[in-house]
Design a protein around this motif. Structure first.
Motif, PDB file in Angstrom:
ATOM      1  N   VAL A   1      23.927  -3.169   0.962  1.00  0.00           N
ATOM      2  CA  VAL A   1      24.603  -2.440  -0.131  1.00  0.00           C
ATOM      3  C   VAL A   1      23.920  -1.122  -0.500  1.00  0.00           C
ATOM      4  O   VAL A   1      24.512  -0.310  -1.205  1.00  0.00           O
ATOM      5  N   ILE A   2      22.689  -0.898  -0.021  1.00  0.00           N
ATOM      6  CA  ILE A   2      21.994   0.370  -0.308  1.00  0.00           C
ATOM      7  C   ILE A   2      21.544   0.986   1.015  1.00  0.00           C
ATOM      8  O   ILE A   2      20.432   0.729   1.492  1.00  0.00           O
ATOM      9  N   PRO A   3      22.408   1.812   1.639  1.00  0.00           N
ATOM     10  CA  PRO A   3      22.062   2.359   2.965  1.00  0.00           C
ATOM     11  C   PRO A   3      20.734   3.120   2.975  1.00  0.00           C
ATOM     12  O   PRO A   3      20.014   3.084   3.988  1.00  0.00           O
ATOM     13  N   VAL A   4      20.392   3.781   1.871  1.00  0.00           N
ATOM     14  CA  VAL A   4      19.134   4.534   1.854  1.00  0.00           C
ATOM     15  C   VAL A   4      17.931   3.581   1.954  1.00  0.00           C
ATOM     16  O   VAL A   4      16.931   3.907   2.605  1.00  0.00           O
TER      17      VAL A   4
ATOM     18  N   ALA B   1      17.576   2.979   5.572  1.00  0.00           N
ATOM     19  CA  ALA B   1      16.971   4.156   6.234  1.00  0.00           C
ATOM     20  C   ALA B   1      15.470   4.235   5.925  1.00  0.00           C
ATOM     21  O   ALA B   1      14.682   4.663   6.767  1.00  0.00           O
TER      22      ALA B   1
ATOM     23  N   PRO C   1       9.422   6.822   8.190  1.00  0.00           N
ATOM     24  CA  PRO C   1      10.703   7.409   7.793  1.00  0.00           C
ATOM     25  C   PRO C   1      10.681   8.009   6.385  1.00  0.00           C
ATOM     26  O   PRO C   1      11.706   8.520   5.928  1.00  0.00           O
TER      27      PRO C   1
ATOM     28  N   TYR D   1       9.658   7.014  -5.395  1.00  0.00           N
ATOM     29  CA  TYR D   1      10.452   6.626  -6.571  1.00  0.00           C
ATOM     30  C   TYR D   1      11.471   5.557  -6.193  1.00  0.00           C
ATOM     31  O   TYR D   1      11.625   4.557  -6.899  1.00  0.00           O
ATOM     32  N   SER D   2      12.160   5.759  -5.081  1.00  0.00           N
ATOM     33  CA  SER D   2      13.211   4.814  -4.668  1.00  0.00           C
ATOM     34  C   SER D   2      12.631   3.428  -4.416  1.00  0.00           C
ATOM     35  O   SER D   2      13.229   2.413  -4.796  1.00  0.00           O
TER      36      SER D   2
ATOM     37  N   VAL E   1      14.240  11.252   5.020  1.00  0.00           N
ATOM     38  CA  VAL E   1      15.154  10.630   4.055  1.00  0.00           C
ATOM     39  C   VAL E   1      16.235  11.629   3.616  1.00  0.00           C
ATOM     40  O   VAL E   1      17.393  11.247   3.398  1.00  0.00           O
TER      41      VAL E   1
ATOM     42  N   ALA F   1      18.783  11.397   6.259  1.00  0.00           N
ATOM     43  CA  ALA F   1      19.567  10.156   6.109  1.00  0.00           C
ATOM     44  C   ALA F   1      20.551  10.270   4.938  1.00  0.00           C
ATOM     45  O   ALA F   1      21.651   9.720   4.982  1.00  0.00           O
ATOM     46  N   MET F   2      20.145  10.986   3.891  1.00  0.00           N
ATOM     47  CA  MET F   2      21.004  11.182   2.719  1.00  0.00           C
ATOM     48  C   MET F   2      22.078  12.243   2.970  1.00  0.00           C
ATOM     49  O   MET F   2      22.957  12.448   2.135  1.00  0.00           O
TER      50      MET F   2
ATOM     51  N   GLY G   1      28.851   8.533   0.482  1.00  0.00           N
ATOM     52  CA  GLY G   1      28.826   7.535   1.568  1.00  0.00           C
ATOM     53  C   GLY G   1      27.460   6.933   1.873  1.00  0.00           C
ATOM     54  O   GLY G   1      27.258   5.727   1.682  1.00  0.00           O
ATOM     55  N   PRO G   2      26.478   7.752   2.320  1.00  0.00           N
ATOM     56  CA  PRO G   2      25.177   7.160   2.672  1.00  0.00           C
ATOM     57  C   PRO G   2      24.288   6.900   1.457  1.00  0.00           C
ATOM     58  O   PRO G   2      23.156   6.438   1.616  1.00  0.00           O
ATOM     59  N   ASN G   3      24.782   7.205   0.258  1.00  0.00           N
ATOM     60  CA  ASN G   3      23.931   7.152  -0.935  1.00  0.00           C
ATOM     61  C   ASN G   3      24.429   6.184  -1.999  1.00  0.00           C
ATOM     62  O   ASN G   3      24.052   6.300  -3.170  1.00  0.00           O
ATOM     63  N   HIS G   4      25.285   5.242  -1.592  1.00  0.00           N
ATOM     64  CA  HIS G   4      25.801   4.328  -2.611  1.00  0.00           C
ATOM     65  C   HIS G   4      24.833   3.172  -2.853  1.00  0.00           C
ATOM     66  O   HIS G   4      23.852   2.974  -2.135  1.00  0.00           O
ATOM     67  N   ASN G   5      25.126   2.431  -3.915  1.00  0.00           N
ATOM     68  CA  ASN G   5      24.302   1.278  -4.274  1.00  0.00           C
ATOM     69  C   ASN G   5      25.151   0.007  -4.208  1.00  0.00           C
ATOM     70  O   ASN G   5      26.242   0.012  -3.604  1.00  0.00           O
TER      71      ASN G   5
ATOM     72  N   PHE H   1      23.294   5.496  -5.701  1.00  0.00           N
ATOM     73  CA  PHE H   1      22.007   4.795  -5.839  1.00  0.00           C
ATOM     74  C   PHE H   1      21.057   5.675  -6.666  1.00  0.00           C
ATOM     75  O   PHE H   1      20.877   6.861  -6.379  1.00  0.00           O
TER      76      PHE H   1
ATOM     77  N   GLY I   1      17.931   5.940  -6.748  1.00  0.00           N
ATOM     78  CA  GLY I   1      16.887   6.579  -5.955  1.00  0.00           C
ATOM     79  C   GLY I   1      17.391   7.810  -5.219  1.00  0.00           C
ATOM     80  O   GLY I   1      16.688   8.816  -5.104  1.00  0.00           O
ATOM     81  N   SER I   2      18.642   7.752  -4.730  1.00  0.00           N
ATOM     82  CA  SER I   2      19.224   8.910  -4.037  1.00  0.00           C
ATOM     83  C   SER I   2      19.486  10.061  -5.019  1.00  0.00           C
ATOM     84  O   SER I   2      19.260  11.230  -4.691  1.00  0.00           O
TER      85      SER I   2
END
Lengths: 161, 161
Positions: free
Chosen positions: A14-17, A20, A41, A55-56, B17, B20-21, B40-44, B50, B52-53
């Motif tokens: 649910v959290i692609p970051v 990554a 990474p 932070y993340s 990162v 990736a974001m 898209g790549p930054n959802h929670n 997210f 953190g993003s």
């Protein structure tokens, strides 16, 4: 599959970051959650840990702790971060980890009662970040500290498995 | 290649990162830096941005602004985030962007003199995060705001191209 394994899968799904960042859920003892990430990474322009990644990771440690504690209470709800303050004291030069920790018992009990009675609540969670081998018993100084405020909404009894 | 194109390449190369974001450097006007990221790549876990993003994008806007301003002054140095406080006021429900902005002229001038004289300095940068089309002239309310403190060390004259 253990509670932590299930949560690990959920975080990466649910959290692609977090995927990554290669975030790994290491350990949970009911009071603290330990999560780690490799430097590879997550580096920045200086080859040290990127401030956003640090932070993340701390947010995942703190947010994840609230999710797991709710699960222990047989509740589920929407947990989101409302405010985060991050202090960076040293550069992150190796793989790193974060420990999210519950506050004092009175605050936890106030939070629990609010969630049970009103389906919502607010709790402050601190997460320290360290370099090196991920252990609860780590004795070094933190390289960064997050003070996070998290809110829970729409809490209700969890479905029985 | 423009200054912003070069910086875009550098950010993606040195901060995995940010790649990736899918962080995009949109615009820079000497006072503000505009950076964007797709949801898209930054959802929670809720399908919204997210935390953190959102923080990471705001840090890139603020840190990148300091890097670009130093370049305008024909200086280069090590710019790092020392503290960041993020307030989240609304969920991020679409692609989003952050605007890092220099503080008042007196603070900027104090920072410039310190960097020139001592090779180091400290500056507070605010970055607002918005949903929608990335524009400096955006009129909506921010969905999140970062107050960041950045330090510059080992500043020296940039190599001439």
């Amino acid at each position: 599959m253990t509670q932590l394994d299930r949560f690990q899968r959920r975080v990466h799904r649910v959290i692609p970051v977090a995927r990554a960042m290669e975030v790994k859920l290491e350990d949970y003892n009911g009071q603290q959650l330990l999560v780690s990430a490799p430097l590879g990474p997550n580096h920045n322009h200086q080859g040290t840990g990127f401030g956003g990644s640090i932070y993340s990771l701390a947010v995942v440690a703190a947010w994840g702790l609230v999710e797991l504690v709710l699960e222990d209470w047989e509740l589920k709800g929407q947990v989101v971060v409302q405010q985060g303050t991050m202090d960076y004291s040293e550069p992150v030069t190796t793989d790193f980890f974060a420990i999210g920790a519950l506050p004092d018992e009175v605050s936890v009990e106030r939070f629990r009662k609010s969630v049970l009675r009103h389906g919502k609540g607010r709790i402050n969670i601190q997460a320290h970040v360290y370099c090196g081998e991920p252990l609860f018993a780590h004795t070094g100084h933190p390289v960064a500290t997050l003070e996070g405020r998290f809110v829970v909404q729409d809490a209700r009894a969890a479905d029985q498995d």
